[in-house]
Design a protein around this motif. Sequence first.
Motif, mmCIF file in Angstrom:
data_model
loop_
_atom_site.group_PDB
_atom_site.id
_atom_site.type_symbol
_atom_site.label_atom_id
_atom_site.label_comp_id
_atom_site.label_asym_id
_atom_site.label_seq_id
_atom_site.Cartn_x
_atom_site.Cartn_y
_atom_site.Cartn_z
ATOM 1 N N HIS A 32 68.876 10.088 33.268
ATOM 2 C CA HIS A 32 67.960 9.100 33.842
ATOM 3 C C HIS A 32 66.897 9.756 34.709
ATOM 4 O O HIS A 32 67.064 10.884 35.173
ATOM 5 C CB HIS A 32 68.729 8.120 34.733
ATOM 6 N N ALA A 33 65.831 8.987 34.945
ATOM 7 C CA ALA A 33 64.780 9.362 35.887
ATOM 8 C C ALA A 33 64.510 8.169 36.785
ATOM 9 O O ALA A 33 64.682 7.022 36.376
ATOM 10 C CB ALA A 33 63.508 9.754 35.138
ATOM 11 N N MET A 34 64.109 8.460 38.004
ATOM 12 C CA MET A 34 63.640 7.415 38.920
ATOM 13 C C MET A 34 62.120 7.506 38.925
ATOM 14 O O MET A 34 61.559 8.601 38.905
ATOM 15 C CB MET A 34 64.183 7.644 40.331
ATOM 16 N N ARG A 35 61.472 6.350 38.948
ATOM 17 C CA ARG A 35 60.005 6.337 39.008
ATOM 18 C C ARG A 35 59.555 5.149 39.845
ATOM 19 O O ARG A 35 60.250 4.144 39.930
ATOM 20 C CB ARG A 35 59.396 6.284 37.614
ATOM 21 N N MET A 36 58.401 5.294 40.442
ATOM 22 C CA MET A 36 57.836 4.209 41.242
ATOM 23 C C MET A 36 57.053 3.282 40.320
ATOM 24 O O MET A 36 56.274 3.724 39.495
ATOM 25 C CB MET A 36 56.903 4.753 42.329
ATOM 26 N N ASP A 37 57.299 1.982 40.471
ATOM 27 C CA ASP A 37 56.571 0.945 39.747
ATOM 28 C C ASP A 37 55.958 0.055 40.819
ATOM 29 O O ASP A 37 56.606 -0.877 41.303
ATOM 30 C CB ASP A 37 57.532 0.166 38.839
ATOM 31 N N GLY A 38 54.749 0.421 41.242
ATOM 32 C CA GLY A 38 54.148 -0.251 42.393
ATOM 33 C C GLY A 38 54.913 0.137 43.639
ATOM 34 O O GLY A 38 55.024 1.308 43.977
ATOM 35 N N GLU A 39 55.512 -0.834 44.311
ATOM 36 C CA GLU A 39 56.288 -0.597 45.533
ATOM 37 C C GLU A 39 57.787 -0.496 45.255
ATOM 38 O O GLU A 39 58.576 -0.369 46.185
ATOM 39 C CB GLU A 39 56.042 -1.746 46.519
ATOM 40 N N VAL A 40 58.167 -0.576 43.977
ATOM 41 C CA VAL A 40 59.585 -0.636 43.617
ATOM 42 C C VAL A 40 60.001 0.634 42.881
ATOM 43 O O VAL A 40 59.333 1.065 41.937
ATOM 44 C CB VAL A 40 59.862 -1.879 42.731
ATOM 45 N N MET A 41 61.123 1.210 43.304
ATOM 46 C CA MET A 41 61.693 2.367 42.609
ATOM 47 C C MET A 41 62.530 1.850 41.446
ATOM 48 O O MET A 41 63.393 0.995 41.636
ATOM 49 C CB MET A 41 62.560 3.179 43.569
ATOM 50 N N ARG A 42 62.252 2.343 40.247
ATOM 51 C CA ARG A 42 62.979 1.904 39.054
ATOM 52 C C ARG A 42 63.659 3.087 38.386
ATOM 53 O O ARG A 42 63.165 4.198 38.400
ATOM 54 C CB ARG A 42 62.031 1.247 38.066
ATOM 55 N N MET A 43 64.800 2.784 37.778
ATOM 56 C CA MET A 43 65.550 3.787 37.039
ATOM 57 C C MET A 43 65.239 3.610 35.552
ATOM 58 O O MET A 43 65.128 2.492 35.074
ATOM 59 C CB MET A 43 67.043 3.601 37.290
ATOM 60 N N GLN A 44 65.125 4.720 34.844
ATOM 61 C CA GLN A 44 64.774 4.686 33.435
ATOM 62 C C GLN A 44 65.610 5.712 32.682
ATOM 63 O O GLN A 44 65.669 6.880 33.073
ATOM 64 C CB GLN A 44 63.277 4.992 33.312
ATOM 65 N N ALA A 45 66.263 5.267 31.603
ATOM 66 C CA ALA A 45 67.019 6.192 30.747
ATOM 67 C C ALA A 45 66.041 7.083 29.990
ATOM 68 O O ALA A 45 64.925 6.659 29.653
ATOM 69 C CB ALA A 45 67.887 5.414 29.769
ATOM 70 N N LEU A 46 66.443 8.323 29.736
ATOM 71 C CA LEU A 46 65.634 9.283 28.962
ATOM 72 C C LEU A 46 66.367 9.572 27.653
ATOM 73 O O LEU A 46 67.071 10.575 27.541
ATOM 74 C CB LEU A 46 65.422 10.563 29.771
ATOM 75 N N PRO A 47 66.221 8.693 26.649
ATOM 76 C CA PRO A 47 66.975 8.860 25.406
ATOM 77 C C PRO A 47 66.630 10.140 24.640
ATOM 78 O O PRO A 47 67.446 10.631 23.862
ATOM 79 C CB PRO A 47 66.626 7.615 24.594
ATOM 80 N N ASP A 48 65.444 10.709 24.882
ATOM 81 C CA ASP A 48 65.055 11.957 24.221
ATOM 82 C C ASP A 48 65.428 13.178 25.048
ATOM 83 O O ASP A 48 65.087 14.299 24.700
ATOM 84 C CB ASP A 48 63.551 11.962 23.936
ATOM 85 N N GLY A 49 66.105 12.957 26.174
ATOM 86 C CA GLY A 49 66.544 14.058 27.008
ATOM 87 C C GLY A 49 65.503 14.458 28.028
ATOM 88 O O GLY A 49 64.516 13.760 28.262
#
Length: 160
Positions: free
Chosen positions: A81-98
Amino acid sequence: MSRSRTGALWAGLLLTSPLMPVVAAAAPTHAAATVSVSDPWIRLPPPAANVAAGYVQLHNGGGTDRLLSASSAAFAEVQIHAMRMDGEVMRMQALPDGLALPEGQTVALQPGGYHLMLLKPKRPLSAGQTVRIRLRFAHGAEQAVDFSVRDGRVAQGAAR
């Protein structure tokens, strides 16, 4: 001499000629990736939590590589996974390609950034416990890594 015998003679000469090693040596090569692992740890989750996070430093001392996946007998599933900022919100995102591991660089899986999402532990985790996680790379050898479970309030780099 027949045409087929002449062709066979030339093929035999070519295969035994000193030029053959030069031709073989001219083939493109791919630098072997050599990923070293340091400071593997899992943040101790709250009681009854069905997820935990794993962190590690991955140094690629060889050719470009990629962390493709991870697995562990201690969890139903392990995702990158990666964490990324989406505006003012921190979101988690799976990295299916590694996760890309550039040549000669260290990629940190750390709180607030890249991490291993450890889903559905088969038993509750406890501080001081060791959990084996297998890391699979695109080019480098698969590695079995022992992750130490740490209380999340302990500063990174502190005694384990």
